[in-house]
Design an enzyme around this catalytic site. Structure first.
Site, PDB file in Angstrom:
ATOM      1  N   ARG A 117       0.824  -1.189   0.091  1.00 34.88           N
ATOM      2  CA  ARG A 117      -0.094   0.117  -0.032  1.00 34.88           C
ATOM      3  C   ARG A 117       0.699   1.115  -0.023  1.00 34.88           C
ATOM      4  NH1 ARG A 117      -5.203   1.446   3.436  1.00 34.88           N
ATOM      5  NH2 ARG A 117      -5.922   0.236   1.898  1.00 34.88           N
ATOM      6  N   HIS A 124      -7.526   0.952  -6.629  1.00 35.65           N
ATOM      7  CA  HIS A 124      -7.551  -0.161  -5.320  1.00 35.65           C
ATOM      8  C   HIS A 124      -8.272  -1.149  -5.590  1.00 35.65           C
ATOM      9  CE1 HIS A 124      -7.590  -1.534  -1.131  1.00 35.65           C
ATOM     10  NE2 HIS A 124      -8.565  -0.458  -0.688  1.00 35.65           N
ATOM     11  N   GLN A 147     -10.046  -3.925  -3.346  1.00 42.76           N
ATOM     12  CA  GLN A 147     -11.428  -3.409  -2.716  1.00 42.76           C
ATOM     13  C   GLN A 147     -12.452  -3.789  -3.860  1.00 42.76           C
ATOM     14  OE1 GLN A 147     -12.266  -1.673   0.259  1.00 42.76           O
ATOM     15  NE2 GLN A 147     -14.478  -2.312  -0.668  1.00 42.76           N
ATOM     16  N   ASP A 179     -17.326   7.476  -1.626  1.00 43.17           N
ATOM     17  CA  ASP A 179     -16.001   7.361  -0.852  1.00 43.17           C
ATOM     18  C   ASP A 179     -15.841   8.913  -0.420  1.00 43.17           C
ATOM     19  OD1 ASP A 179     -13.467   6.580  -0.131  1.00 43.17           O
ATOM     20  OD2 ASP A 179     -12.439   6.633  -2.087  1.00 43.17           O
ATOM     21  N   CYS A 211     -16.160   1.827   0.647  1.00 41.94           N
ATOM     22  CA  CYS A 211     -15.136   1.068   0.885  1.00 41.94           C
ATOM     23  C   CYS A 211     -14.668   1.333   2.374  1.00 41.94           C
ATOM     24  CB  CYS A 211     -13.947   1.419   0.099  1.00 41.94           C
ATOM     25  SG  CYS A 211     -13.600   3.342   0.028  1.00 41.94           S
ATOM     26  N   ARG A 251     -13.627  -8.225   1.900  1.00 39.06           N
ATOM     27  CA  ARG A 251     -12.049  -8.078   1.466  1.00 39.06           C
ATOM     28  C   ARG A 251     -11.387  -9.522   1.837  1.00 39.06           C
ATOM     29  NH1 ARG A 251     -10.089  -3.064   1.690  1.00 39.06           N
ATOM     30  NH2 ARG A 251      -8.268  -4.145   0.986  1.00 39.06           N
TER      31      ARG A 251
HETATM   32  N1  NVA Z   1      -9.992   6.826  -1.576  1.00 42.24           N
HETATM   33  C1  NVA Z   1      -9.615   6.354   0.149  1.00 42.24           C
HETATM   34  C2  NVA Z   1      -9.810   4.885   0.083  1.00 42.24           C
HETATM   35  C3  NVA Z   1      -9.318   4.482   1.195  1.00 42.24           C
HETATM   36  C4  NVA Z   1      -9.782   2.805   1.507  1.00 42.24           C
HETATM   37  C5  NVA Z   1      -8.109   6.846   0.135  1.00 42.24           C
HETATM   38  O1  NVA Z   1      -7.348   6.483  -0.826  1.00 42.24           O
HETATM   39  O2  NVA Z   1      -7.954   7.227   1.254  1.00 42.24           O
HETATM   40  N1   CP Z   2     -11.070   0.054   2.322  1.00 44.91           N
HETATM   41  C1   CP Z   2      -9.938  -0.055   2.903  1.00 44.91           C
HETATM   42  O1   CP Z   2      -8.834  -0.441   1.935  1.00 44.91           O
HETATM   43  O2   CP Z   2      -9.824   0.126   4.017  1.00 44.91           O
HETATM   44  P1   CP Z   2      -8.419   0.408   5.137  1.00 44.91           P
HETATM   45  O3   CP Z   2      -7.980   1.652   4.642  1.00 44.91           O
HETATM   46  O4   CP Z   2      -8.849   0.353   6.493  1.00 44.91           O
HETATM   47  O5   CP Z   2      -7.306  -0.852   4.610  1.00 44.91           O
END
Ligand code: NVA
Ligand code: CP
Length: 311
Positions: free
Chosen positions: A102, A129, A132, A221, A261, A289
């Site tokens: 990540r 992502h 997800q 989101d 998400c 997930r």
């Molecule tokens: N768009 C959000 C998704 C989190 C799962 C982010 O990147 O923070």
């Molecule tokens: N939706 C998602 O990826 O959650 P986290 O940021 O908690 O991993």
């Protein structure tokens, strides 16, 4: 070598096969049927951003598959002090059987795959992502019994979630509509990906009500993603009105699902009442997930198991 760097790298058949395997693994987990398909394998999990769901679901999933998950924080790794990703990839490939990462830049994930010699799984970048969205498609199939012919509507930022949802929805026979404010559209090549499916299947507008008409699944989101904390105030102004609320849900199809998400900001991108009315769908999505990623881990890493067992 099979990676999951972004969803557009996978064919429809690969996506559907993964969803089928995810359903099977969910069944086996729920019924106490052992499925240690990655026995003795180690997954490194590099996190350069926060996570609740991704970290816990990969860690638990790897354990359930008989493997070992190794949490690697960029605060502790030399990568956080500037060691090149090209070197990190070549070193970690000698210890591990797979890497989940990540991070911010998509190019870092692509470089890990280029320089490493083990499967790389994208656990979120600024661009996409994919894990997800596999869980999202699994959840829609679970509630609706199909994907083909359904309409997904996304309200909000043309961000990593929306990019992967466009690819995932259109590749599996859904149509896709979205409402984004001016200046917050997805990248041009993703819009072009959508436009290849035609106007009946793909539409991005500025009016949330127009986008939500006859939707079977509404998705939203956060307005400010990880790494955009300093833009919070500007974004609150830009996204005012881009909210999943009762007025918007009134124009959707009957039995329309709502997915998120997570984490969610009640009162911003979604109202508390809509969130709670659809909590069963949203938390099943979160659970999925685990199952979807176990399928991804098996798809990407189990070949290594077979190869090594046969040696
Ligand atoms: N768009 C959000 C998704 C989190 C799962 C982010 O990147 O923070
Ligand atoms: N939706 C998602 O990826 O959650 P986290 O940021 O908690 O991993």
């Amino acid at each position: 070598m099979k990676h999951l760097l972004k969803l557009e790298d996978w064919t429809t058949e690969e996506i559907i096969n993964t969803l089928n395997l995810a359903d099977q693994l969910k069944y086996e987990q729920k019924h106490g049927i052992e499925h240690k398909l990655l026995k003795g394998k180690t997954l490194g999990m590099i996190f350069e951003k926060s996570s609740t769901r991704t970290r816990v679901s990969f860690e638990v999933g790897m354990t359930q598959l008989g493997g070992y998950p190794l949490f690697l924080s960029s605060n502790d790794l030399q990568i956080g002090r500037g060691e090149p990703v090209e070197d990190t990839a070549r070193v970690l490939s000698r210890f591990l059987d797979g890497i989940m990462i990540r991070t911010f830049e998509q190019s870092e994930v692509e470089a890990l795959a280029e320089y490493g010699s083990i499967p790389i799984i994208n656990g979120l970048t600024d661009y996409c992502h994919p894990c997800q969205v596999l869980a999202d498609l699994m959840t829609i199939r679970e509630f609706k019994g199909k994907l083909e012919g359904l309409k997904m509507c996304f309200i909000g930022d043309g961000n990593n979630m929306m990019n992967s949802l466009i690819v995932g929805a259109l590749s599996t026979g859904m149509s896709f509509s979205a409402a984004c404010p001016e200046g917050y559209m997805p990248p041009q090549h993703i819009i072009e990906f959508g436009e290849e499916y035609g106007k009946d299947k793909f539409q991005i507008v500025h009016d949330p009500i127009e986008a939500a008409k006859n939707a079977d699944v509404v998705y939203t989101d956060v307005w400010a993603s990880m790494g955009q904390e300093e833009e919070k105030k500007i974004r609150e102004a830009a996204f005012a009105g881009y909210q999943v609320n009762a007025e918007l849900m009134a124009v959707t199809n009957p039995e329309c699902m709502v997915l998120h998400c997570l984490p969610a900001h009640r009162g911003e991108e979604i109202t508390a009442d809509v969130f709670e009315a659809h909590a069963n769908e949203i938390f099943e999505e979160a659970e999925n997930r685990l199952h979807a990623q176990k399928a991804v881990l098996v798809e990407c890493m189990a070949d290594n198991v077979l190869k090594q067992d046969n040696d």
